[in-house]
Design a protein around this motif. Sequence first.
Motif, PDB file in Angstrom:
ATOM      1  N   PHE A  59     -12.798   5.566  -9.362  1.00 54.72           N
ATOM      2  CA  PHE A  59     -13.000   4.313 -10.080  1.00 54.72           C
ATOM      3  C   PHE A  59     -14.349   4.311 -10.774  1.00 54.72           C
ATOM      4  O   PHE A  59     -15.316   4.860 -10.262  1.00 54.72           O
ATOM      5  N   LYS A  60     -14.395   3.659 -11.902  1.00 57.06           N
ATOM      6  CA  LYS A  60     -15.654   3.462 -12.609  1.00 57.06           C
ATOM      7  C   LYS A  60     -16.161   2.068 -12.272  1.00 57.06           C
ATOM      8  O   LYS A  60     -15.455   1.081 -12.452  1.00 57.06           O
ATOM      9  N   GLY A  61     -17.364   1.981 -11.768  1.00 56.79           N
ATOM     10  CA  GLY A  61     -17.937   0.681 -11.442  1.00 56.79           C
ATOM     11  C   GLY A  61     -17.384   0.114 -10.156  1.00 56.79           C
ATOM     12  O   GLY A  61     -16.913   0.833  -9.283  1.00 56.79           O
ATOM     13  N   TYR A  62     -17.415  -1.210 -10.056  1.00 61.72           N
ATOM     14  CA  TYR A  62     -16.953  -1.920  -8.877  1.00 61.72           C
ATOM     15  C   TYR A  62     -15.557  -2.466  -9.135  1.00 61.72           C
ATOM     16  O   TYR A  62     -15.363  -3.286 -10.037  1.00 61.72           O
ATOM     17  N   GLN A  63     -14.584  -2.001  -8.337  1.00 64.35           N
ATOM     18  CA  GLN A  63     -13.196  -2.447  -8.462  1.00 64.35           C
ATOM     19  C   GLN A  63     -12.565  -2.489  -7.079  1.00 64.35           C
ATOM     20  O   GLN A  63     -12.999  -1.787  -6.161  1.00 64.35           O
ATOM     21  N   ASP A  64     -11.528  -3.297  -6.950  1.00 63.52           N
ATOM     22  CA  ASP A  64     -10.767  -3.326  -5.702  1.00 63.52           C
ATOM     23  C   ASP A  64      -9.962  -2.041  -5.584  1.00 63.52           C
ATOM     24  O   ASP A  64      -9.274  -1.646  -6.526  1.00 63.52           O
ATOM     25  N   PRO A  65     -10.014  -1.370  -4.438  1.00 61.25           N
ATOM     26  CA  PRO A  65      -9.237  -0.145  -4.269  1.00 61.25           C
ATOM     27  C   PRO A  65      -7.744  -0.471  -4.113  1.00 61.25           C
ATOM     28  O   PRO A  65      -7.391  -1.550  -3.617  1.00 61.25           O
ATOM     29  N   PRO A  66      -6.866   0.439  -4.510  1.00 63.09           N
ATOM     30  CA  PRO A  66      -5.431   0.194  -4.336  1.00 63.09           C
ATOM     31  C   PRO A  66      -5.039   0.356  -2.872  1.00 63.09           C
ATOM     32  O   PRO A  66      -5.689   1.083  -2.115  1.00 63.09           O
ATOM     33  N   SER A  67      -3.983  -0.341  -2.468  1.00 61.21           N
ATOM     34  CA  SER A  67      -3.499  -0.167  -1.101  1.00 61.21           C
ATOM     35  C   SER A  67      -2.225   0.681  -1.126  1.00 61.21           C
ATOM     36  O   SER A  67      -2.246   1.838  -0.791  1.00 61.21           O
ATOM     37  N   TYR A  68      -1.119   0.132  -1.551  1.00 59.71           N
ATOM     38  CA  TYR A  68       0.133   0.889  -1.649  1.00 59.71           C
ATOM     39  C   TYR A  68       0.975   0.263  -2.759  1.00 59.71           C
ATOM     40  O   TYR A  68       0.665  -0.810  -3.263  1.00 59.71           O
ATOM     41  N   ARG A  69       2.062   0.941  -3.123  1.00 59.10           N
ATOM     42  CA  ARG A  69       2.986   0.372  -4.095  1.00 59.10           C
ATOM     43  C   ARG A  69       4.397   0.801  -3.742  1.00 59.10           C
ATOM     44  O   ARG A  69       4.622   1.883  -3.197  1.00 59.10           O
ATOM     45  N   ILE A  70       5.328  -0.084  -4.034  1.00 51.30           N
ATOM     46  CA  ILE A  70       6.744   0.172  -3.784  1.00 51.30           C
ATOM     47  C   ILE A  70       7.432   0.313  -5.136  1.00 51.30           C
ATOM     48  O   ILE A  70       7.264  -0.541  -6.013  1.00 51.30           O
ATOM     49  N   ILE A  71       8.176   1.402  -5.296  1.00 52.45           N
ATOM     50  CA  ILE A  71       8.868   1.662  -6.557  1.00 52.45           C
ATOM     51  C   ILE A  71      10.360   1.758  -6.279  1.00 52.45           C
ATOM     52  O   ILE A  71      10.794   2.536  -5.419  1.00 52.45           O
ATOM     53  N   GLN A  72      11.133   0.959  -6.988  1.00 52.68           N
ATOM     54  CA  GLN A  72      12.590   1.021  -6.917  1.00 52.68           C
ATOM     55  C   GLN A  72      13.096   1.451  -8.275  1.00 52.68           C
ATOM     56  O   GLN A  72      12.603   0.995  -9.300  1.00 52.68           O
ATOM     57  N   ARG A  73      14.056   2.345  -8.307  1.00 51.60           N
ATOM     58  CA  ARG A  73      14.573   2.821  -9.586  1.00 51.60           C
ATOM     59  C   ARG A  73      16.091   2.905  -9.559  1.00 51.60           C
ATOM     60  O   ARG A  73      16.696   3.154  -8.523  1.00 51.60           O
ATOM     61  N   PHE A  74      16.646   2.706 -10.732  1.00 56.01           N
ATOM     62  CA  PHE A  74      18.077   2.891 -10.971  1.00 56.01           C
ATOM     63  C   PHE A  74      18.212   3.752 -12.205  1.00 56.01           C
ATOM     64  O   PHE A  74      17.640   3.421 -13.258  1.00 56.01           O
ATOM     65  N   VAL A  75      18.922   4.852 -12.098  1.00 57.66           N
ATOM     66  CA  VAL A  75      19.080   5.808 -13.200  1.00 57.66           C
ATOM     67  C   VAL A  75      20.544   5.909 -13.558  1.00 57.66           C
ATOM     68  O   VAL A  75      21.392   6.138 -12.684  1.00 57.66           O
TER      69      VAL A  75
END
Length: 78
Positions: A59-75
């Motif tokens: 990260f550049k500067g001061y930012q909140d760090p990421p925790s997790y993410r949920i990805i759902q997909r339909f192909v």
Amino acid sequence: RWKLVLELTGEWRGQQKAARISDPNSGSNVVYISPGIRFAGGRNWNTGVSVGVPIVSDFKGYQDPPSYRIIQRFVFVF
């Protein structure tokens, strides 16, 4: 039909600019490891879900760090 998957995904965010001045607290690079499950419903479609956990972040500067993410997909392929 059911498959376990393991993905490495990334996210890049450029620095924000206003009046040609860059915000020093914007811009980042994050790499996620994403275990998940995929279901192949037929010859031309599948769906899945994965949970991404950050393993590398810059990260550049001061930012909140990421925790997790949920990805759902339909192909669907036609």
